[in-house]
Design a protein around this motif. Structure first.
Motif, PDB file in Angstrom:
ATOM      1  N   ALA A 139      58.295  -0.112  38.646  1.00 35.68           N
ATOM      2  CA  ALA A 139      56.822  -0.010  39.266  1.00 35.68           C
ATOM      3  C   ALA A 139      56.717   0.090  40.678  1.00 35.68           C
ATOM      4  N   GLY A 140      57.718   0.753  41.166  1.00 36.59           N
ATOM      5  CA  GLY A 140      57.778   0.865  42.748  1.00 36.59           C
ATOM      6  C   GLY A 140      58.296  -0.202  43.577  1.00 36.59           C
ATOM      7  N   ARG A 141      58.819  -1.275  42.769  1.00 32.09           N
ATOM      8  CA  ARG A 141      59.568  -2.401  43.548  1.00 32.09           C
ATOM      9  C   ARG A 141      60.720  -2.085  43.924  1.00 32.09           C
ATOM     10  N   ILE A 142      61.374  -1.058  43.378  1.00 31.43           N
ATOM     11  CA  ILE A 142      62.772  -0.739  43.592  1.00 31.43           C
ATOM     12  C   ILE A 142      62.977   0.613  43.415  1.00 31.43           C
ATOM     13  N   GLY A 143      63.776   1.459  44.073  1.00 34.39           N
ATOM     14  CA  GLY A 143      64.012   2.840  43.892  1.00 34.39           C
ATOM     15  C   GLY A 143      64.974   3.007  42.553  1.00 34.39           C
ATOM     16  N   ILE A 144      64.717   3.933  41.741  1.00 33.30           N
ATOM     17  CA  ILE A 144      65.712   4.236  40.695  1.00 33.30           C
ATOM     18  C   ILE A 144      66.427   5.640  41.112  1.00 33.30           C
ATOM     19  N   LEU A 145      67.701   5.722  41.336  1.00 33.42           N
ATOM     20  CA  LEU A 145      68.456   6.585  41.815  1.00 33.42           C
ATOM     21  C   LEU A 145      69.207   7.250  40.861  1.00 33.42           C
ATOM     22  N   ALA A 146      68.850   8.429  40.128  1.00 38.97           N
ATOM     23  CA  ALA A 146      69.749   8.714  39.054  1.00 38.97           C
ATOM     24  C   ALA A 146      70.897   9.667  39.434  1.00 38.97           C
ATOM     25  N   GLY A 147      72.061   9.205  38.632  1.00 38.22           N
ATOM     26  CA  GLY A 147      73.307   9.741  38.960  1.00 38.22           C
ATOM     27  C   GLY A 147      74.324  10.088  38.004  1.00 38.22           C
ATOM     28  N   GLY A 148      74.942  11.027  37.809  1.00 36.12           N
ATOM     29  CA  GLY A 148      75.951  11.233  36.861  1.00 36.12           C
ATOM     30  C   GLY A 148      75.744  12.707  36.361  1.00 36.12           C
ATOM     31  N   GLY A 149      76.625  13.752  36.584  1.00 34.30           N
ATOM     32  CA  GLY A 149      76.437  14.941  36.017  1.00 34.30           C
ATOM     33  C   GLY A 149      75.179  15.855  36.229  1.00 34.30           C
ATOM     34  N   ILE A 150      74.647  15.553  37.478  1.00 36.77           N
ATOM     35  CA  ILE A 150      73.681  16.204  37.877  1.00 36.77           C
ATOM     36  C   ILE A 150      73.930  17.676  38.650  1.00 36.77           C
ATOM     37  N   ASN A 151      73.598  18.995  38.345  1.00 39.00           N
ATOM     38  CA  ASN A 151      73.613  19.951  38.938  1.00 39.00           C
ATOM     39  C   ASN A 151      72.257  20.918  39.127  1.00 39.00           C
ATOM     40  N   GLY A 152      72.315  22.088  39.688  1.00 38.44           N
ATOM     41  CA  GLY A 152      71.200  22.863  39.700  1.00 38.44           C
ATOM     42  C   GLY A 152      70.886  23.173  38.342  1.00 38.44           C
ATOM     43  N   ASP A 153      71.428  23.199  37.407  1.00 39.81           N
ATOM     44  CA  ASP A 153      71.020  23.830  36.000  1.00 39.81           C
ATOM     45  C   ASP A 153      70.062  22.372  35.396  1.00 39.81           C
ATOM     46  N   ASN A 154      70.298  21.368  35.714  1.00 40.40           N
ATOM     47  CA  ASN A 154      69.652  20.338  34.991  1.00 40.40           C
ATOM     48  C   ASN A 154      68.720  19.252  35.799  1.00 40.40           C
ATOM     49  N   ALA A 198      65.995  19.765  37.803  1.00 38.79           N
ATOM     50  CA  ALA A 198      64.662  19.735  37.718  1.00 38.79           C
ATOM     51  C   ALA A 198      63.905  19.126  36.470  1.00 38.79           C
ATOM     52  N   ASP A 199      64.615  19.419  35.436  1.00 37.47           N
ATOM     53  CA  ASP A 199      64.243  18.671  34.041  1.00 37.47           C
ATOM     54  C   ASP A 199      64.487  17.403  34.270  1.00 37.47           C
ATOM     55  N   LEU A 200      65.654  16.909  34.824  1.00 40.24           N
ATOM     56  CA  LEU A 200      65.915  15.378  34.709  1.00 40.24           C
ATOM     57  C   LEU A 200      64.917  14.792  35.693  1.00 40.24           C
ATOM     58  N   VAL A 201      64.311  15.335  36.674  1.00 34.83           N
ATOM     59  CA  VAL A 201      63.375  14.807  37.566  1.00 34.83           C
ATOM     60  C   VAL A 201      61.885  14.493  37.038  1.00 34.83           C
ATOM     61  N   ARG A 202      61.714  15.929  36.124  1.00 28.91           N
ATOM     62  CA  ARG A 202      60.601  15.810  35.603  1.00 28.91           C
ATOM     63  C   ARG A 202      60.503  14.899  34.197  1.00 28.91           C
ATOM     64  N   MET A 203      61.511  14.726  33.567  1.00 30.44           N
ATOM     65  CA  MET A 203      61.526  13.834  32.531  1.00 30.44           C
ATOM     66  C   MET A 203      61.734  12.453  32.800  1.00 30.44           C
ATOM     67  N   SER A 204      62.287  12.050  33.774  1.00 26.35           N
ATOM     68  CA  SER A 204      62.633  10.583  34.148  1.00 26.35           C
ATOM     69  C   SER A 204      61.716  10.053  35.223  1.00 26.35           C
ATOM     70  N   GLY A 205      60.891  10.849  35.961  1.00 26.11           N
ATOM     71  CA  GLY A 205      60.152  10.446  36.947  1.00 26.11           C
ATOM     72  C   GLY A 205      60.879  10.069  38.317  1.00 26.11           C
ATOM     73  N   VAL A 206      62.200  10.035  38.456  1.00 25.97           N
ATOM     74  CA  VAL A 206      62.788   9.675  39.655  1.00 25.97           C
ATOM     75  C   VAL A 206      62.484  10.571  40.808  1.00 25.97           C
ATOM     76  N   ARG A 207      62.451   9.807  41.851  1.00 32.17           N
ATOM     77  CA  ARG A 207      62.291  10.572  43.188  1.00 32.17           C
ATOM     78  C   ARG A 207      63.569  10.831  43.939  1.00 32.17           C
TER      79      ARG A 207
END
Length: 99
Positions: A52-67, A69-78
């Motif tokens: 809820a904005g109290r801490i950032g959630i940083l997605a990491g692991g297996g991220i590339n140009g193919d996935n 945009a979907d990851l950001v859209r599905m998870s809401g990470v910034r």
């Protein structure tokens, strides 16, 4: 301070998130306890909601140009984390996020 993916080994992510917040970290690096962040997108989305904005959630692991945009859209990470020695991979990620 960013809390490392050791977070993904915690048996209770909601409680672990509260502990990390109380410790004063500014973000948590996570794959959503999955092998890759895209596979853990639903769990990452739950963490984003719990944070809820109290801490950032940083997605990491297996991220590339193919996935990314979907990851950001599905998870809401910034923020996303990727490691590479391949500059072209970084270009593809940036291009995918700018579409």
């Amino acid at each position: 301070m960013t809390f490392h993916r050791a977070f993904d080994e915690c048996p209770d992510p909601a409680q672990a998130l509260e502990t990390v917040i109380a410790l004063g970290a500014s973000r948590v690096l996570t794959s959503g306890a999955a092998a890759t962040a895209p596979e853990g997108a639903a769990a990452i989305a739950r963490l984003v909601q719990l944070a809820a904005g109290r801490i950032g959630i940083l997605a990491g692991g297996g991220i590339n140009g193919d996935n990314v945009a979907d990851l950001v859209r599905m998870s809401g990470v910034r923020e996303v984390h990727l490691s590479t020695k391949d500059a072209e991979k970084i270009r593809r990620v940036v291009e995918a996020l700018n579409r």
